[in-house]
Design a protein around this motif. Structure first.
Motif, PDB file in Angstrom:
ATOM      1  N   LEU A 133      27.289  37.539  39.589  1.00  0.00           N
ATOM      2  CA  LEU A 133      27.342  38.165  40.919  1.00  0.00           C
ATOM      3  C   LEU A 133      26.929  39.638  40.834  1.00  0.00           C
ATOM      4  O   LEU A 133      26.169  40.123  41.683  1.00  0.00           O
ATOM      5  N   GLY A 136      23.410  39.943  40.580  1.00  0.00           N
ATOM      6  CA  GLY A 136      22.820  39.676  41.900  1.00  0.00           C
ATOM      7  C   GLY A 136      22.780  40.923  42.762  1.00  0.00           C
ATOM      8  O   GLY A 136      21.813  41.155  43.500  1.00  0.00           O
ATOM      9  N   VAL A 137      23.826  41.744  42.667  1.00  0.00           N
ATOM     10  CA  VAL A 137      23.839  43.007  43.432  1.00  0.00           C
ATOM     11  C   VAL A 137      22.724  43.914  42.938  1.00  0.00           C
ATOM     12  O   VAL A 137      21.987  44.525  43.740  1.00  0.00           O
ATOM     13  N   GLU A 139      19.976  42.960  41.526  1.00  0.00           N
ATOM     14  CA  GLU A 139      18.716  42.362  41.985  1.00  0.00           C
ATOM     15  C   GLU A 139      18.409  42.780  43.417  1.00  0.00           C
ATOM     16  O   GLU A 139      17.268  43.081  43.767  1.00  0.00           O
ATOM     17  N   ASP A 140      19.459  42.773  44.242  1.00  0.00           N
ATOM     18  CA  ASP A 140      19.259  43.031  45.669  1.00  0.00           C
ATOM     19  C   ASP A 140      19.046  44.504  45.975  1.00  0.00           C
ATOM     20  O   ASP A 140      18.274  44.852  46.872  1.00  0.00           O
ATOM     21  N   TYR A 141      19.768  45.360  45.265  1.00  0.00           N
ATOM     22  CA  TYR A 141      19.812  46.781  45.664  1.00  0.00           C
ATOM     23  C   TYR A 141      19.349  47.724  44.566  1.00  0.00           C
ATOM     24  O   TYR A 141      19.410  48.944  44.741  1.00  0.00           O
TER      25      TYR A 141
ATOM     26  N   ASP B 103      19.184  46.681  55.125  1.00  0.00           N
ATOM     27  CA  ASP B 103      19.031  46.263  53.721  1.00  0.00           C
ATOM     28  C   ASP B 103      19.790  44.971  53.428  1.00  0.00           C
ATOM     29  O   ASP B 103      19.907  44.562  52.266  1.00  0.00           O
ATOM     30  N   ARG B 106      18.974  39.559  53.414  1.00  0.00           N
ATOM     31  CA  ARG B 106      19.236  38.422  52.524  1.00  0.00           C
ATOM     32  C   ARG B 106      20.752  38.293  52.344  1.00  0.00           C
ATOM     33  O   ARG B 106      21.444  39.306  52.220  1.00  0.00           O
ATOM     34  N   CYS B 108      24.285  38.078  50.622  1.00  0.00           N
ATOM     35  CA  CYS B 108      24.681  38.758  49.385  1.00  0.00           C
ATOM     36  C   CYS B 108      24.902  37.746  48.265  1.00  0.00           C
ATOM     37  O   CYS B 108      24.966  36.532  48.497  1.00  0.00           O
ATOM     38  N   ALA B 109      25.018  38.246  47.035  1.00  0.00           N
ATOM     39  CA  ALA B 109      25.128  37.364  45.864  1.00  0.00           C
ATOM     40  C   ALA B 109      26.331  36.438  45.977  1.00  0.00           C
ATOM     41  O   ALA B 109      26.272  35.266  45.569  1.00  0.00           O
ATOM     42  N   ILE B 110      27.432  36.938  46.524  1.00  0.00           N
ATOM     43  CA  ILE B 110      28.638  36.104  46.674  1.00  0.00           C
ATOM     44  C   ILE B 110      28.363  34.972  47.666  1.00  0.00           C
ATOM     45  O   ILE B 110      28.670  33.805  47.403  1.00  0.00           O
ATOM     46  N   ARG B 112      25.503  33.733  48.458  1.00  0.00           N
ATOM     47  CA  ARG B 112      24.539  32.786  47.873  1.00  0.00           C
ATOM     48  C   ARG B 112      25.241  31.802  46.944  1.00  0.00           C
ATOM     49  O   ARG B 112      24.955  30.598  46.952  1.00  0.00           O
ATOM     50  N   ALA B 113      26.179  32.293  46.137  1.00  0.00           N
ATOM     51  CA  ALA B 113      26.898  31.406  45.214  1.00  0.00           C
ATOM     52  C   ALA B 113      27.733  30.385  45.983  1.00  0.00           C
ATOM     53  O   ALA B 113      27.755  29.192  45.649  1.00  0.00           O
TER      54      ALA B 113
END
Lengths: 170, 170
Positions: A133, A136-137, A139-141, B103, B106, B108-110, B112-113
């Motif tokens: 996770l 992932g943050v 990756e996003d920001y 921003d 998409r 967030c990573a959480i 998405r999981a």
């Protein structure tokens, strides 16, 4: 699923960036949420052994293990409990054509289907770690996002009269 | 997940055995459950187009398609709705280090999981049909179990003053 799961997961991701224990009040300030509400989620994580509550003036919460080894499933189960979403009430044992209890040692076909789907859900959440996770943050920001949180956490909150440590929420 | 899902799935399996429309009251009697409670689940199935409510003296509920083509997922969604169990409240947009809304296009990573795990759950339930469930009953109890229910449904219930058709539950 309770809303607490979302807060607990965000707290775990934040804790991956911390270089020292983080008071519950500081996590609440970062997330702009009630400290008592967040304390409830942190206490659930603590009861499950996923975070440790360090006492004292520099106290706060820390992850008890590497975020690579902490799965999203564990966080979800810590907050919402390990019980399945589908609970079989043995409908087959009701009514004029009821199955005898001794013929019901195996879960019924409906329960098997639901359990199989929940197993797939759990497996998917077990495959994602809190470290995933956090990546992932990034990756996003970009790499400054979590580093920014880390820096913010490292600066003491002068507006609070005390450390805001986890003992306050207990 | 609501308890109604379990009742709705049992009703669908029973309806695979019926040679004529089955009144809600008859399904309630078979399952020894409140007719008004069961009518609520049947109406949810009807709204989703999974069962049809045939009016009249010989009226009742019928499946609208072959049970081979009716997935467990459709029954679950009919009763509990299609919304995901995990609802993102955009925690990343809160507090002093909030991400800007622009921003956050998409998930967030959480999120998405959690969405990925729910997709695995849905896929598993989509892969099981009501016909599979009925075959499961035969596997567990032999071919006379569902045939026995079929026979019971075919005998009119003389104890009821009316047909107990679905109109009564509306």
């Amino acid at each position: 699923m309770s809303g607490g799961v979302e807060w607990a997961l965000h707290c775990c991701v934040v804790l991956t960036t911390a270089s020292a224990p983080v008071p519950a009040a500081r996590l609440a300030e970062l997330h702009d949420v009630s400290g008592s509400y967040l304390a409830k989620q942190l206490q659930a994580l603590s009861r499950a052994g996923l975070v440790n509550s360090v006492q004292g003036k520099a106290g706060g919460y820390v992850l008890t293990r590497s975020p690579e080894l902490l799965s999203v499933l564990e966080v979800v189960a810590a907050v919402d409990g390990p019980q399945p979403a589908f609970v079989c009430t043995e409908i087959r044992q009701r009514g004029p054509l009821a199955a005898a209890p001794e013929d019901c040692t195996r879960p019924c076909a409906i329960t098997r289907a639901m359990a199989s789907a929940e197993a797939a859900w759990r497996a998917a959440l077990r495959d994602v770690s809190v470290a995933d996770l956090a990546r992932g943050v990034d990756e996003d920001y970009g790499p400054t996002a979590l580093a920014g949180i880390s820096g913010w956490l490292a600066v003491p909150d002068d507006r609070s009269g005390d450390s805001g440590g986890p003992a306050a929420g207990r």
